[in-house]
Design a protein around this motif. Structure first.
Motif, short mmCIF file in Angstrom:
data_model
loop_
_atom_site.label_atom_id
_atom_site.label_comp_id
_atom_site.label_asym_id
_atom_site.label_seq_id
_atom_site.Cartn_x
_atom_site.Cartn_y
_atom_site.Cartn_z
N HIS A 91 5.46 35.13 132.94
CA HIS A 91 4.49 36.07 132.04
C HIS A 91 3.21 36.63 132.85
O HIS A 91 2.79 37.44 131.82
N ARG B 12 0.74 34.53 125.22
CA ARG B 12 2.18 34.61 125.89
C ARG B 12 2.53 35.74 124.45
O ARG B 12 2.66 35.37 123.34
N PRO B 13 3.39 36.93 125.15
CA PRO B 13 3.69 37.21 123.63
C PRO B 13 5.44 36.83 122.48
O PRO B 13 5.14 37.62 121.65
N ARG B 14 5.45 35.23 123.45
CA ARG B 14 5.81 35.28 122.31
C ARG B 14 5.43 34.64 121.19
O ARG B 14 5.77 34.87 120.09
N THR B 15 3.87 33.47 121.11
CA THR B 15 3.00 33.70 119.84
C THR B 15 2.98 34.91 119.08
O THR B 15 3.21 34.31 118.02
N TRP B 16 2.50 35.51 119.27
CA TRP B 16 2.54 36.82 118.89
C TRP B 16 3.70 37.27 117.39
O TRP B 16 3.48 37.76 116.99
N ALA B 17 4.69 37.05 118.45
CA ALA B 17 6.78 37.51 118.07
C ALA B 17 6.91 36.81 116.93
O ALA B 17 6.91 37.43 115.82
N THR B 18 6.55 35.11 117.05
CA THR B 18 6.66 34.77 116.14
C THR B 18 5.32 34.23 114.95
O THR B 18 5.89 34.55 113.38
N ASP B 82 7.32 23.39 121.74
CA ASP B 82 7.36 24.09 122.90
C ASP B 82 6.37 23.30 123.85
O ASP B 82 5.95 22.59 125.22
#
Lengths: 306, 277
Positions: A91, B12-18, B82
């Motif tokens: 990313h 990381r986009p995923r961190t904020w999505a979580t 992770d």
């Protein structure tokens, strides 16, 4: 300085399998060392042990004069590596990946970081890649980025595992030029590969690994030294045999092997007898023949990826 | 190194999505409560929920109580599981270690990053809960220039000053964060065992599900005090008058033991491990 990589009796056992079985590597400063072996012969395990990723079962490793893995913090910043393909955070952009990696350990000043990143990206041909995230890179671009990461701190030693994987022919030639260029600048290169042609074109010294054992380690020039015979190409092999009776050791189509290490003398004799000669050369074993002889039974696997 | 890990995690986009997903459930619950005006009776449903209709400033705690049993642990397990395994799977672990990042340093940096995630996640849930609570429910503002000082009512029936509520809320948030540290320690340990982040996360969830299940089983009562989830909801005790410290201190010391043991195990495993990813 000599002895950039020295191992003594290096062994790695995984359960009952001896993946690396007592090897004594000797890579000297200024070498381009070709580390050859079939897939599964223990190349990657050896490379990982050199870099402190895998801990040896027994034996010693000296890397740039320090005992690994203990001296890792001191010597690894001076080593650039590419192990089993590149890896990066998908990313983030290539530039950010390099910056994060550089910031993760000692020996990479942040003052010079931007400058160094710009230089290595230019060196590997990624200067214009911009802010694109790595997940949008092609395989070849990732490979180039991996090389850039290895070069980031101007290492004294480059440890490269299959560096031309995924590159097109132009890319392979570019990487070869880059490595030769770095080598001229004083970098020692340890190149692990199963591509005989690649090693033959680049390397000054060769080690061959076969089922965990180092079966051969020598200068390329010695391994491929002339055998003392001359190869004659001629449309009339029978007339060569008639002229040089007793000196012809083998005939293979239009190729005739003649005893004697002076092609000019052979040529004079043949031309004097009116035998047409289309080609003439000293006989040298190819690296492939050397490796095949040394590795024996599993040798077909060495060749499989050629 | 720690800064590098934080940059990696929070970019990381995923961190904020979580974290966003984490807030969805409390918001949904709040909307439903406002629309229907049907609060659970005191003593039923998630703690504090019955009280929020009369005092919206308690909603941060209700929100934490809603996400605590399931969503918050899952989020923490995902991020912690992770931490090392994710790097191993992506192949970046070998480059970090040959950089060399140093195995102990990397583990510490990962731990700090996960801890910060726990704190940020808990705080975001609390802040969003506060905003939701004060805008959607009848709010009695906390702190500042409050006249009268009848902020709210404790579970014991006595009234608490707004100042008191603020303090106790902060302590409650801190307690939840410590409980989640235990989850993070499990995650980090499992993460050093495997190259699959999903496997590490599932391992943590298996532990937590087993723990919750055993907690309800009478036959398991001898080991009940040592189950990692045993004292999770004890943060409610901050809102009794006087504060009942017994379970709170037990919960804190239990988590301390888990965190200590698991992190030592993670360190011992990671520093002697062959990295073959």
């Amino acid at each position: 300085m000599s002895g950039v990589i020295v191992t003594r009796g290096l062994v790695k056992r995984f359960g009952r399998l001896r993946a690396v079985d007592g090897i004594d590597l000797d890579v000297r400063a200024g070498d381009i060392y070709g580390f050859l072996g079939a897939n599964g012969s223990g190349k990657t395990t050896t490379v990982r042990m050199l870099l402190g990723l895998v801990l040896p079962t027994s034996g010693e490793i000296e890397l740039l004069g320090g005992r690994m893995p203990r001296a890792g913090r001191r010597v690894l910043p001076r080593v650039g590596s590419l192990i089993e393909g590149p890896a990066a955070y998908g990313h983030l952009s290539g530039r950010e990946n390099l910056a994060l990696l550089d910031a993760s350990g000692p020996g990479g000043s942040w003052r010079t970081r931007r400058q160094r990143i710009a230089e290595v990206l230019d060196q590997v041909g990624l200067a214009g890649v911009g802010r694109r995230p790595v997940k949008a890179y092609s395989l070849g671009m990732r490979q180039r980025l991996g090389l850039a990461a290895a070069l980031l701190r101007r290492p004294e030693l480059l440890v490269l595992d299959e560096p031309t994987n995924g590159l097109d022919p132009q890319g392979i030639a570019e990487v070869r030029e880059l490595l030769l260029d770095l080598h001229r600048g004083g970098t020692t290169v340890f190149l692990s590969s199963h591509l005989l042609a690649e090693v033959e074109q680049l390397c000054s010294r060769v080690g061959v690994l076969d089922r965990g054992r180092l079966v051969l380690q020598d200068q390329m020039a010695t391994l491929t030294a002339p055998t003392g015979a001359t190869v004659v190409h001629t449309p009339t092999p029978d007339r060569v045999r008639a002229t040089l009776d007793g000196r012809v050791t083998a005939i293979d189509g239009e190729r005739v092997i003649v005893r004697g290490d002076d092609p000019a003398e052979v040529n004079a004799l043949l031309v004097g007898a009116g035998v047409p000669v289309t080609g003439l050369a000293l006989q040298r074993p190819t690296l492939e023949q050397v490796v095949l002889t040394a590795t024996g039974a599993s040798s077909d696997r060495v060749e499989a990826d050629r | 190194m720690i800064l590098v890990e934080l940059r990696k995690m929070f970019r990381r986009p995923r961190t904020w999505a979580t974290i966003a997903v984490l807030n969805a459930l409390p918001i949904l619950v709040a909307v439903l409560l406002v629309l229907t005006d049907l609060a659970p009776r005191p003593g039923e449903g998630p703690p504090f929920l019955s009280a929020v209709l009369s005092n919206g400033t308690l909603y941060p705690l209700a929100a934490l109580a809603i996400v605590l049993p399931l969503f918050l642990p899952i989020a923490v397990a995902v991020i912690a599981g992770d931490s090392i395994a994710g790097e191993a799977q992506a192949g970046t672990l070998r480059y970090l270690l040959t950089r060399p990042a140093g195995r102990t340093r990397l583990l510490v940096a990962k731990l700090v990053a996960v801890m910060l995630f726990v704190v940020v996640a808990v705080l975001v849930v609390a802040v969003v809960g506060y905003v939701v609570g004060t805008t959607m429910f009848h709010a009695q503002p906390i702190g500042g220039t409050v006249i009268g000082g009848t902020g709210g009512t404790s579970f014991s029936g006595t009234s608490l000053t707004p100042q008191d509520i603020t303090n106790r809320t902060l302590m409650g948030i801190g307690y939840v964060a410590v409980s989640m540290l235990g989850v993070a320690a499990f995650g980090l340990f499992f993460s050093t065992l495997t190259e699959s982040p999903l496997g590490a996360t599932m391992g943590v969830l298996a532990v937590l599900v087993s723990s919750s299940l055993l907690f309800t089983l009478d036959a398991a009562s001898p080991i009940a005090p040592y189950l990692p989830t045993r004292y999770w909801l004890s943060f409610v005790d901050f809102f009794r008058d006087p504060i009942q410290w017994r379970d709170i201190t037990r919960g804190l010391s239990l988590q301390a033991v888990y965190v200590g043991v698991l992190l030592t195990a993670a360190w011992a495993n990671f520093t002697t491990k062959d990295v073959t990813s």
